[in-house]
Design a protein around this motif. Structure first.
Motif, PDB file in Angstrom:
ATOM      1  N   TRP A  60      -8.132   7.638 -13.102  1.00 39.94           N
ATOM      2  CA  TRP A  60      -6.877   7.379 -13.813  1.00 39.94           C
ATOM      3  C   TRP A  60      -5.723   7.564 -12.846  1.00 39.94           C
ATOM      4  O   TRP A  60      -5.705   8.526 -12.071  1.00 39.94           O
ATOM      5  N   VAL A  61      -4.761   6.643 -12.903  1.00 43.70           N
ATOM      6  CA  VAL A  61      -3.554   6.722 -12.090  1.00 43.70           C
ATOM      7  C   VAL A  61      -2.373   6.730 -13.042  1.00 43.70           C
ATOM      8  O   VAL A  61      -2.204   5.792 -13.827  1.00 43.70           O
ATOM      9  N   GLU A  62      -1.589   7.785 -12.984  1.00 46.07           N
ATOM     10  CA  GLU A  62      -0.425   7.905 -13.880  1.00 46.07           C
ATOM     11  C   GLU A  62       0.647   6.867 -13.539  1.00 46.07           C
ATOM     12  O   GLU A  62       1.141   6.172 -14.412  1.00 46.07           O
ATOM     13  N   ARG A  63       1.005   6.787 -12.259  1.00 44.52           N
ATOM     14  CA  ARG A  63       2.023   5.827 -11.810  1.00 44.52           C
ATOM     15  C   ARG A  63       1.563   5.188 -10.503  1.00 44.52           C
ATOM     16  O   ARG A  63       1.264   5.900  -9.540  1.00 44.52           O
ATOM     17  N   ILE A  64       1.537   3.873 -10.461  1.00 51.16           N
ATOM     18  CA  ILE A  64       1.104   3.157  -9.259  1.00 51.16           C
ATOM     19  C   ILE A  64       1.999   3.507  -8.072  1.00 51.16           C
ATOM     20  O   ILE A  64       1.518   3.666  -6.948  1.00 51.16           O
ATOM     21  N   ALA A  65       3.287   3.684  -8.315  1.00 53.91           N
ATOM     22  CA  ALA A  65       4.233   3.989  -7.240  1.00 53.91           C
ATOM     23  C   ALA A  65       3.924   5.311  -6.549  1.00 53.91           C
ATOM     24  O   ALA A  65       4.316   5.511  -5.392  1.00 53.91           O
ATOM     25  N   ASP A  66       3.219   6.223  -7.209  1.00 47.01           N
ATOM     26  CA  ASP A  66       2.901   7.527  -6.625  1.00 47.01           C
ATOM     27  C   ASP A  66       1.679   7.494  -5.710  1.00 47.01           C
ATOM     28  O   ASP A  66       1.373   8.484  -5.056  1.00 47.01           O
ATOM     29  N   LEU A  67       0.980   6.383  -5.679  1.00 47.61           N
ATOM     30  CA  LEU A  67      -0.212   6.272  -4.833  1.00 47.61           C
ATOM     31  C   LEU A  67       0.180   6.128  -3.365  1.00 47.61           C
ATOM     32  O   LEU A  67       1.240   5.582  -3.049  1.00 47.61           O
ATOM     33  N   PRO A  68      -0.692   6.569  -2.475  1.00 49.79           N
ATOM     34  CA  PRO A  68      -0.459   6.290  -1.052  1.00 49.79           C
ATOM     35  C   PRO A  68      -0.391   4.775  -0.850  1.00 49.79           C
ATOM     36  O   PRO A  68      -1.102   4.019  -1.532  1.00 49.79           O
ATOM     37  N   PRO A  69       0.446   4.307   0.078  1.00 49.24           N
ATOM     38  CA  PRO A  69       0.644   2.861   0.256  1.00 49.24           C
ATOM     39  C   PRO A  69      -0.635   2.050   0.432  1.00 49.24           C
ATOM     40  O   PRO A  69      -0.758   0.968  -0.135  1.00 49.24           O
ATOM     41  N   ALA A  70      -1.602   2.551   1.166  1.00 47.83           N
ATOM     42  CA  ALA A  70      -2.832   1.785   1.395  1.00 47.83           C
ATOM     43  C   ALA A  70      -3.608   1.564   0.098  1.00 47.83           C
ATOM     44  O   ALA A  70      -4.095   0.465  -0.162  1.00 47.83           O
ATOM     45  N   ILE A  71      -3.719   2.607  -0.727  1.00 51.58           N
ATOM     46  CA  ILE A  71      -4.417   2.475  -2.013  1.00 51.58           C
ATOM     47  C   ILE A  71      -3.634   1.558  -2.937  1.00 51.58           C
ATOM     48  O   ILE A  71      -4.199   0.681  -3.594  1.00 51.58           O
ATOM     49  N   ARG A  72      -2.325   1.750  -2.984  1.00 45.63           N
ATOM     50  CA  ARG A  72      -1.466   0.932  -3.834  1.00 45.63           C
ATOM     51  C   ARG A  72      -1.619  -0.548  -3.476  1.00 45.63           C
ATOM     52  O   ARG A  72      -1.760  -1.401  -4.359  1.00 45.63           O
ATOM     53  N   ASP A  73      -1.632  -0.880  -2.190  1.00 45.32           N
ATOM     54  CA  ASP A  73      -1.762  -2.276  -1.766  1.00 45.32           C
ATOM     55  C   ASP A  73      -3.079  -2.890  -2.215  1.00 45.32           C
ATOM     56  O   ASP A  73      -3.107  -4.029  -2.697  1.00 45.32           O
ATOM     57  N   VAL A  74      -4.167  -2.140  -2.087  1.00 42.88           N
ATOM     58  CA  VAL A  74      -5.482  -2.655  -2.494  1.00 42.88           C
ATOM     59  C   VAL A  74      -5.527  -2.877  -3.999  1.00 42.88           C
ATOM     60  O   VAL A  74      -5.986  -3.912  -4.478  1.00 42.88           O
ATOM     61  N   ILE A  75      -5.023  -1.915  -4.756  1.00 40.43           N
ATOM     62  CA  ILE A  75      -5.035  -2.034  -6.220  1.00 40.43           C
ATOM     63  C   ILE A  75      -4.130  -3.175  -6.669  1.00 40.43           C
ATOM     64  O   ILE A  75      -4.527  -3.994  -7.503  1.00 40.43           O
ATOM     65  N   GLU A  76      -2.920  -3.260  -6.124  1.00 42.36           N
ATOM     66  CA  GLU A  76      -2.007  -4.338  -6.527  1.00 42.36           C
ATOM     67  C   GLU A  76      -2.562  -5.704  -6.167  1.00 42.36           C
ATOM     68  O   GLU A  76      -2.392  -6.669  -6.922  1.00 42.36           O
ATOM     69  N   SER A  77      -3.231  -5.817  -5.039  1.00 43.60           N
ATOM     70  CA  SER A  77      -3.850  -7.083  -4.654  1.00 43.60           C
ATOM     71  C   SER A  77      -4.919  -7.487  -5.669  1.00 43.60           C
ATOM     72  O   SER A  77      -4.990  -8.648  -6.085  1.00 43.60           O
ATOM     73  N   ASP A  78      -5.742  -6.530  -6.087  1.00 41.04           N
ATOM     74  CA  ASP A  78      -6.775  -6.811  -7.078  1.00 41.04           C
ATOM     75  C   ASP A  78      -6.147  -7.221  -8.413  1.00 41.04           C
ATOM     76  O   ASP A  78      -6.597  -8.169  -9.055  1.00 41.04           O
ATOM     77  N   LEU A  79      -5.098  -6.513  -8.828  1.00 38.66           N
ATOM     78  CA  LEU A  79      -4.431  -6.843 -10.096  1.00 38.66           C
ATOM     79  C   LEU A  79      -3.821  -8.236 -10.052  1.00 38.66           C
ATOM     80  O   LEU A  79      -3.930  -9.007 -11.007  1.00 38.66           O
ATOM     81  N   ARG A  80      -3.177  -8.575  -8.938  1.00 38.39           N
ATOM     82  CA  ARG A  80      -2.563  -9.910  -8.802  1.00 38.39           C
ATOM     83  C   ARG A  80      -3.593 -11.021  -8.906  1.00 38.39           C
ATOM     84  O   ARG A  80      -3.305 -12.091  -9.435  1.00 38.39           O
ATOM     85  N   SER A  81      -4.788 -10.759  -8.412  1.00 38.18           N
ATOM     86  CA  SER A  81      -5.816 -11.806  -8.449  1.00 38.18           C
ATOM     87  C   SER A  81      -6.314 -12.075  -9.868  1.00 38.18           C
ATOM     88  O   SER A  81      -6.854 -13.129 -10.148  1.00 38.18           O
ATOM     89  N   ARG A  82      -6.113 -11.115 -10.785  1.00 40.61           N
ATOM     90  CA  ARG A  82      -6.600 -11.275 -12.161  1.00 40.61           C
ATOM     91  C   ARG A  82      -5.508 -11.476 -13.191  1.00 40.61           C
ATOM     92  O   ARG A  82      -5.724 -12.111 -14.214  1.00 40.61           O
ATOM     93  N   ASP A  83      -4.336 -10.901 -12.956  1.00 37.70           N
ATOM     94  CA  ASP A  83      -3.251 -10.980 -13.937  1.00 37.70           C
ATOM     95  C   ASP A  83      -2.515 -12.308 -13.792  1.00 37.70           C
ATOM     96  O   ASP A  83      -2.110 -12.669 -12.696  1.00 37.70           O
ATOM     97  N   PHE A  84      -2.348 -12.992 -14.885  1.00 33.12           N
ATOM     98  CA  PHE A  84      -1.587 -14.237 -14.871  1.00 33.12           C
ATOM     99  C   PHE A  84      -0.722 -14.275 -16.113  1.00 33.12           C
ATOM    100  O   PHE A  84      -1.170 -14.663 -17.187  1.00 33.12           O
TER     101      PHE A  84
END
Length: 160
Positions: A60-84
């Motif tokens: 569980w992640v409370e806020r995406i902005a609180d993640l370390p940049p490397a983890i945040r980038d990987v998660i946001e990339s995955d979300l972008r590939s699925r969210d439309f």
């Protein structure tokens, strides 16, 4: 090559096949993890569940902005590939004020055409935010009604 990233409660990395792998605080490895937003429209950057391939929450992640940049980038990339969820910036034309009707819209992803089956497919999320479902199941977002141009608001008002 694996890229390792660390958070306080878990480690997350992307394997050679592009799948997310989470290692929890107890050292258990979960392959094929999928990030899922708890509130994708109302609060897209808050509340993120990490689900394993069996559908169980493993992180569980409370806020995406609180993640370390490397983890945040990987998660946001995955979300972008699925969210439309294209965001409507302008409504150019409406074929009819009776439903079904075809709308020509400008979105943050370019020009689009949506077919509104009925007025019930326009859902008010707040005073200024709408979610419009087209006949093909695509969700279009109006983030802020007050930021639409006058003609777009006038066309939209006919359906609200």
């Amino acid at each position: 090559m694996d890229r390792a990233m660390t958070n306080v409660n878990f480690q997350l990395h992307c394997d050679n096949f592009g799948r997310l792998v989470l290692t929890d605080a107890e050292g258990q490895r979960h392959e094929g993890v999928t990030p899922v937003r708890a509130f994708p429209i109302a609060a897209p950057d808050e509340g993120l569940s990490l689900i394993n391939f069996e559908g169980h929450e493993v992180g569980w992640v409370e806020r995406i902005a609180d993640l370390p940049p490397a983890i945040r980038d990987v998660i946001e990339s995955d979300l972008r590939s699925r969210d439309f969820v294209p965001e409507i910036a302008r409504i150019s034309e409406v074929s009819s004020f009776a439903c079904p009707s075809t709308w020509q819209v400008e979105t943050d992803r370019g020009a689009a055409e949506l077919r509104l089956k009925g007025e019930e497919d326009i859902r008010r999320l707040s005073q200024t935010r709408l979610l419009i479902a087209d006949a093909n199941g695509i969700q279009f977002l109006v983030r802020d009604l007050s930021k639409l141009d006058k003609q777009s608001r006038k066309l939209l008002d006919r359906f609200l």
